[in-house]
Scaffold this motif. Structure first.
Motif, PDB file in Angstrom:
ATOM      1  N   LEU A   3     -23.257 -13.600 -31.777  1.00 18.32           N
ATOM      2  CA  LEU A   3     -24.684 -13.867 -31.895  1.00 18.32           C
ATOM      3  C   LEU A   3     -25.479 -12.816 -31.139  1.00 18.32           C
ATOM      4  CD1 LEU A   3     -25.919 -16.297 -33.268  1.00 18.32           C
ATOM      5  CD2 LEU A   3     -25.967 -17.438 -31.083  1.00 18.32           C
ATOM      6  N   HIS A   4     -26.650 -12.466 -31.640  1.00 16.23           N
ATOM      7  CA  HIS A   4     -27.508 -11.494 -30.973  1.00 16.23           C
ATOM      8  C   HIS A   4     -28.849 -12.116 -30.618  1.00 16.23           C
ATOM      9  CE1 HIS A   4     -24.630  -8.971 -33.227  1.00 16.23           C
ATOM     10  NE2 HIS A   4     -24.693  -8.242 -32.121  1.00 16.23           N
ATOM     11  N   ILE A   5     -29.491 -11.565 -29.588  1.00 17.66           N
ATOM     12  CA  ILE A   5     -30.808 -12.042 -29.161  1.00 17.66           C
ATOM     13  C   ILE A   5     -31.775 -11.933 -30.334  1.00 17.66           C
ATOM     14  CG2 ILE A   5     -32.752 -11.490 -27.647  1.00 17.66           C
ATOM     15  CD1 ILE A   5     -30.669 -10.939 -25.465  1.00 17.66           C
ATOM     16  N   GLY A   6     -32.578 -12.986 -30.507  1.00 18.81           N
ATOM     17  CA  GLY A   6     -33.536 -13.025 -31.606  1.00 18.81           C
ATOM     18  C   GLY A   6     -33.012 -13.764 -32.827  1.00 18.81           C
ATOM     19  N   GLU A   7     -31.718 -14.083 -32.826  1.00 18.76           N
ATOM     20  CA  GLU A   7     -31.132 -14.811 -33.960  1.00 18.76           C
ATOM     21  C   GLU A   7     -31.139 -16.312 -33.700  1.00 18.76           C
ATOM     22  OE1 GLU A   7     -27.900 -11.482 -35.516  1.00 18.76           O
ATOM     23  OE2 GLU A   7     -27.156 -13.240 -34.466  1.00 18.76           O
ATOM     24  N   LYS A  96     -12.164 -23.883 -29.829  1.00 13.88           N
ATOM     25  CA  LYS A  96     -12.859 -22.617 -29.526  1.00 13.88           C
ATOM     26  C   LYS A  96     -13.896 -22.242 -30.580  1.00 13.88           C
ATOM     27  CE  LYS A  96      -9.007 -22.366 -26.996  1.00 13.88           C
ATOM     28  NZ  LYS A  96      -7.988 -23.375 -27.219  1.00 13.88           N
ATOM     29  N   THR A  97     -14.418 -23.206 -31.319  1.00 11.75           N
ATOM     30  CA  THR A  97     -15.413 -22.945 -32.370  1.00 11.75           C
ATOM     31  C   THR A  97     -16.671 -22.326 -31.785  1.00 11.75           C
ATOM     32  OG1 THR A  97     -14.612 -24.986 -33.382  1.00 11.75           O
ATOM     33  CG2 THR A  97     -16.594 -24.040 -34.321  1.00 11.75           C
ATOM     34  N   ALA A  98     -17.223 -22.963 -30.758  1.00 14.22           N
ATOM     35  CA  ALA A  98     -18.445 -22.452 -30.132  1.00 14.22           C
ATOM     36  C   ALA A  98     -18.163 -21.154 -29.386  1.00 14.22           C
ATOM     37  CB  ALA A  98     -19.028 -23.493 -29.181  1.00 14.22           C
ATOM     38  N   ALA A  99     -17.044 -21.107 -28.674  1.00 14.48           N
ATOM     39  CA  ALA A  99     -16.696 -19.906 -27.901  1.00 14.48           C
ATOM     40  C   ALA A  99     -16.587 -18.683 -28.812  1.00 14.48           C
ATOM     41  CB  ALA A  99     -15.388 -20.128 -27.145  1.00 14.48           C
ATOM     42  N   GLU A 100     -16.012 -18.872 -29.977  1.00 12.16           N
ATOM     43  CA  GLU A 100     -15.900 -17.744 -30.910  1.00 12.16           C
ATOM     44  C   GLU A 100     -17.251 -17.396 -31.515  1.00 12.16           C
ATOM     45  OE1 GLU A 100     -12.611 -18.738 -33.501  1.00 12.16           O
ATOM     46  OE2 GLU A 100     -11.161 -18.241 -31.927  1.00 12.16           O
ATOM     47  N   ALA A 101     -18.063 -18.402 -31.835  1.00 13.63           N
ATOM     48  CA  ALA A 101     -19.386 -18.144 -32.414  1.00 13.63           C
ATOM     49  C   ALA A 101     -20.259 -17.341 -31.449  1.00 13.63           C
ATOM     50  CB  ALA A 101     -20.074 -19.461 -32.777  1.00 13.63           C
ATOM     51  N   PHE A 102     -20.112 -17.604 -30.150  1.00 12.14           N
ATOM     52  CA  PHE A 102     -20.912 -16.897 -29.148  1.00 12.14           C
ATOM     53  C   PHE A 102     -20.181 -15.678 -28.581  1.00 12.14           C
ATOM     54  CE2 PHE A 102     -23.325 -20.765 -29.437  1.00 12.14           C
ATOM     55  CZ  PHE A 102     -24.620 -20.367 -29.154  1.00 12.14           C
ATOM     56  N   ARG A 120     -16.914 -16.142 -18.707  1.00 15.03           N
ATOM     57  CA  ARG A 120     -18.041 -16.931 -18.201  1.00 15.03           C
ATOM     58  C   ARG A 120     -19.356 -16.310 -18.682  1.00 15.03           C
ATOM     59  NH1 ARG A 120     -17.538 -20.221 -14.043  1.00 15.03           N
ATOM     60  NH2 ARG A 120     -15.768 -19.062 -13.206  1.00 15.03           N
ATOM     61  N   SER A 121     -20.128 -17.081 -19.441  1.00 20.02           N
ATOM     62  CA  SER A 121     -21.354 -16.574 -20.056  1.00 20.02           C
ATOM     63  C   SER A 121     -22.372 -17.697 -20.190  1.00 20.02           C
ATOM     64  CB  SER A 121     -21.064 -16.017 -21.455  1.00 20.02           C
ATOM     65  OG  SER A 121     -20.071 -15.015 -21.407  1.00 20.02           O
ATOM     66  N   THR A 122     -23.650 -17.327 -20.181  1.00 22.73           N
ATOM     67  CA  THR A 122     -24.728 -18.300 -20.339  1.00 22.73           C
ATOM     68  C   THR A 122     -25.707 -17.783 -21.380  1.00 22.73           C
ATOM     69  OG1 THR A 122     -24.522 -18.983 -18.034  1.00 22.73           O
ATOM     70  CG2 THR A 122     -26.590 -19.536 -19.138  1.00 22.73           C
ATOM     71  N   PHE A 123     -26.214 -18.715 -22.179  1.00 22.15           N
ATOM     72  CA  PHE A 123     -27.152 -18.370 -23.249  1.00 22.15           C
ATOM     73  C   PHE A 123     -28.384 -19.240 -23.127  1.00 22.15           C
ATOM     74  CE2 PHE A 123     -22.903 -17.364 -24.491  1.00 22.15           C
ATOM     75  CZ  PHE A 123     -23.022 -16.078 -25.006  1.00 22.15           C
ATOM     76  N   LEU A 124     -29.542 -18.611 -23.216  1.00 23.68           N
ATOM     77  CA  LEU A 124     -30.812 -19.332 -23.179  1.00 23.68           C
ATOM     78  C   LEU A 124     -31.352 -19.387 -24.601  1.00 23.68           C
ATOM     79  CD1 LEU A 124     -33.028 -20.702 -21.581  1.00 23.68           C
ATOM     80  CD2 LEU A 124     -33.972 -18.438 -21.048  1.00 23.68           C
ATOM     81  N   GLU A 134     -29.189 -13.678 -22.816  1.00 20.98           N
ATOM     82  CA  GLU A 134     -27.779 -13.957 -22.590  1.00 20.98           C
ATOM     83  C   GLU A 134     -27.312 -13.276 -21.315  1.00 20.98           C
ATOM     84  OE1 GLU A 134     -25.917 -12.413 -26.145  1.00 20.98           O
ATOM     85  OE2 GLU A 134     -25.952 -10.374 -25.382  1.00 20.98           O
ATOM     86  N   TRP A 135     -26.364 -13.914 -20.672  1.00 23.34           N
ATOM     87  CA  TRP A 135     -25.697 -13.356 -19.505  1.00 23.34           C
ATOM     88  C   TRP A 135     -24.213 -13.420 -19.816  1.00 23.34           C
ATOM     89  CZ3 TRP A 135     -29.767 -16.632 -19.458  1.00 23.34           C
ATOM     90  CH2 TRP A 135     -30.889 -16.286 -18.710  1.00 23.34           C
ATOM     91  N   ARG A 136     -23.560 -12.275 -19.861  1.00 22.29           N
ATOM     92  CA  ARG A 136     -22.123 -12.242 -20.163  1.00 22.29           C
ATOM     93  C   ARG A 136     -21.366 -11.770 -18.924  1.00 22.29           C
ATOM     94  NH1 ARG A 136     -20.927 -12.848 -25.566  1.00 22.29           N
ATOM     95  NH2 ARG A 136     -22.755 -12.921 -26.903  1.00 22.29           N
ATOM     96  N   ASN A 137     -20.135 -12.242 -18.796  1.00 24.77           N
ATOM     97  CA  ASN A 137     -19.308 -11.866 -17.648  1.00 24.77           C
ATOM     98  C   ASN A 137     -20.035 -12.202 -16.345  1.00 24.77           C
ATOM     99  OD1 ASN A 137     -16.835 -11.073 -16.884  1.00 24.77           O
ATOM    100  ND2 ASN A 137     -17.073  -8.931 -17.477  1.00 24.77           N
ATOM    101  N   VAL A 138     -20.489 -13.422 -16.250  1.00 22.71           N
ATOM    102  CA  VAL A 138     -21.343 -13.906 -15.166  1.00 22.71           C
ATOM    103  C   VAL A 138     -20.620 -13.930 -13.819  1.00 22.71           C
ATOM    104  CG1 VAL A 138     -22.404 -16.058 -14.320  1.00 22.71           C
ATOM    105  CG2 VAL A 138     -22.824 -15.287 -16.655  1.00 22.71           C
TER     106      VAL A 138
END
Length: 159
Positions: A3-7, A96-102, A120-124, A134-138
């Motif tokens: 997923l990308h920002i803005g989608e 892992k459905t959500a994990a793969e989608a993100f 470890r990642s967070t999505f707003l 998004e914050w990846r590799n938190v």
């Protein structure tokens, strides 16, 4: 697929610690802090969950819900919630459905050993269901505060 920002985020439904299934679409009209973490009851994941917990009133003021996601089964989630008084649902992503989608289910390396796991990642996600940050590799230290600050900035809920 990542997923990308803005989608618009996909309509993902997972079993939740509350005993029912939760879909991201259930929270239309609210901001969503969706955080992926590797494993219940581990030191980093416990600190992260408690940091999000300790800001509960702030999330509420910012019209936001926090949802934690890991591949752990619901029974482990329930014990984790009870032990640390977590006021938000934890979603079980055993497939892992959500994990793969993100894009957070990735090859990891620890002490020279390679394995697949959650990065470890967070999505707003905003009130319309659009990924805004998004914050990846938190790194856990101060992460919840960073997310809250970004949420307040992006939604105009300064308080």
């Amino acid at each position: 697929m990542t997923l990308h920002i803005g989608e618009k985020v996909p309509s993902i439904t997972l079993p939740a610690s509350s005993g029912k299934e939760i879909s991201l679409e259930d929270y239309k009209g609210k901001n969503i802090v969706l955080y992926f973490y590797p494993k219940d009851m581990t030191p980093g994941c416990t600190t992260e969950a408690c940091d999000f917990r300790d800001l509960s009133e702030e999330w509420e003021k910012a019209n936001a819900v926090v949802l934690g996601v890991s591949p752990d089964p619901l029974k482990k989630h329930e014990a984790f919630i009870e032990k640390h008084g977590l006021p938000f649902p934890l979603l079980s992503d055993e497939e892992k459905t959500a994990a793969e989608a993100f894009g957070v289910w990735q090859l990891k390396k620890t002490f020279g050993k390679e394995y697949m796991g959650i990065v470890r990642s967070t999505f707003l996600i905003n009130e319309e269901g659009i990924l805004v940050k998004e914050w990846r590799n938190v790194r856990v230290k101060n992460h919840a505060e960073q997310v809250l600050h970004s949420l307040k900035e992006s939604s105009g809920h300064e308080g």
